[in-house]
Design a protein around this motif. Sequence first.
Motif, PDB file in Angstrom:
ATOM      1  N   UNK A   1       1.884   0.145   7.816  1.00  0.00           N
ATOM      2  CA  UNK A   1       0.915  -0.766   8.409  1.00  0.00           C
ATOM      3  C   UNK A   1       0.382  -1.694   7.317  1.00  0.00           C
ATOM      4  N   UNK A   2       0.406  -2.997   7.626  1.00  0.00           N
ATOM      5  CA  UNK A   2      -0.096  -4.013   6.713  1.00  0.00           C
ATOM      6  C   UNK A   2      -1.247  -4.767   7.367  1.00  0.00           C
ATOM      7  N   UNK A   3      -2.217  -5.159   6.530  1.00  0.00           N
ATOM      8  CA  UNK A   3      -3.391  -5.891   6.993  1.00  0.00           C
ATOM      9  C   UNK A   3      -3.458  -7.208   6.241  1.00  0.00           C
ATOM     10  N   UNK A   4      -3.832  -8.267   6.938  1.00  0.00           N
ATOM     11  CA  UNK A   4      -3.974  -9.567   6.312  1.00  0.00           C
ATOM     12  C   UNK A   4      -5.261  -9.572   5.484  1.00  0.00           C
ATOM     13  N   UNK A   5      -5.155  -9.962   4.228  1.00  0.00           N
ATOM     14  CA  UNK A   5      -6.310  -9.949   3.337  1.00  0.00           C
ATOM     15  C   UNK A   5      -7.440 -10.822   3.870  1.00  0.00           C
ATOM     16  N   UNK A   6      -7.107 -11.966   4.450  1.00  0.00           N
ATOM     17  CA  UNK A   6      -8.147 -12.872   4.946  1.00  0.00           C
ATOM     18  C   UNK A   6      -8.944 -12.237   6.079  1.00  0.00           C
ATOM     19  N   UNK A   7      -8.284 -11.436   6.923  1.00  0.00           N
ATOM     20  CA  UNK A   7      -8.991 -10.727   7.988  1.00  0.00           C
ATOM     21  C   UNK A   7      -9.954  -9.694   7.403  1.00  0.00           C
TER      22      UNK A   7
ATOM     23  N   UNK B   1      -2.832   0.299   3.904  1.00  0.00           N
ATOM     24  CA  UNK B   1      -4.009   1.045   4.373  1.00  0.00           C
ATOM     25  C   UNK B   1      -4.864   1.560   3.223  1.00  0.00           C
ATOM     26  N   UNK B   2      -4.231   2.094   2.193  1.00  0.00           N
ATOM     27  CA  UNK B   2      -5.002   2.649   1.070  1.00  0.00           C
ATOM     28  C   UNK B   2      -5.841   1.572   0.391  1.00  0.00           C
ATOM     29  N   UNK B   3      -5.306   0.360   0.291  1.00  0.00           N
ATOM     30  CA  UNK B   3      -6.050  -0.728  -0.329  1.00  0.00           C
ATOM     31  C   UNK B   3      -7.228  -1.165   0.541  1.00  0.00           C
ATOM     32  N   UNK B   4      -7.014  -1.196   1.856  1.00  0.00           N
ATOM     33  CA  UNK B   4      -8.076  -1.579   2.786  1.00  0.00           C
ATOM     34  C   UNK B   4      -9.188  -0.528   2.770  1.00  0.00           C
ATOM     35  N   UNK B   5      -8.806   0.745   2.771  1.00  0.00           N
ATOM     36  CA  UNK B   5      -9.807   1.812   2.733  1.00  0.00           C
ATOM     37  C   UNK B   5     -10.650   1.719   1.467  1.00  0.00           C
ATOM     38  N   UNK B   6     -10.027   1.378   0.363  1.00  0.00           N
ATOM     39  CA  UNK B   6     -10.754   1.247  -0.897  1.00  0.00           C
ATOM     40  C   UNK B   6     -11.688   0.041  -0.867  1.00  0.00           C
ATOM     41  N   UNK B   7     -11.206  -1.081  -0.351  1.00  0.00           N
ATOM     42  CA  UNK B   7     -12.038  -2.287  -0.271  1.00  0.00           C
ATOM     43  C   UNK B   7     -13.257  -2.079   0.619  1.00  0.00           C
ATOM     44  N   UNK B   8     -13.048  -1.420   1.759  1.00  0.00           N
ATOM     45  CA  UNK B   8     -14.118  -1.227   2.727  1.00  0.00           C
ATOM     46  C   UNK B   8     -14.893   0.067   2.506  1.00  0.00           C
ATOM     47  N   UNK B   9     -14.419   0.891   1.598  1.00  0.00           N
ATOM     48  CA  UNK B   9     -14.967   2.230   1.340  1.00  0.00           C
ATOM     49  C   UNK B   9     -15.154   3.000   2.653  1.00  0.00           C
ATOM     50  N   UNK B  10     -14.027   3.164   3.335  1.00  0.00           N
ATOM     51  CA  UNK B  10     -14.018   3.892   4.604  1.00  0.00           C
ATOM     52  C   UNK B  10     -12.926   4.953   4.565  1.00  0.00           C
TER      53      UNK B  10
END
Length: 85
Positions: free
Chosen positions: A71-77, A39-48
């Motif tokens: 919780x894990x997110x697929x990078x391609x998504x 989640x922390x990586x996704x928040x940083x990528x999306x700046x949310x």
Amino acid sequence: MAFSILTKEDLQEFKIELLEAIEKLILGNVTEQKLWLRSSEVKELLTISSGTLQTLRNNGTISFNKIGGIIYYNYKDIEKLINRR
């Protein structure tokens, strides 16, 4: 004391060698993108914020997998979502 005279050609050659060395360093450090992000990586990528990420999960905008409470997110998504923006 010995002196050396530098010419423009010497400096040009040094510049080319330096740029090639920097390029090798940069390309050598490139690693393959991780397939799963936290989640922390996704928040940083999306700046949310965390709340926005929760909303995106709840409304099905972002798919995820939960393993052992994490919780894990697929990078391609995530990449597709970025490209849609």
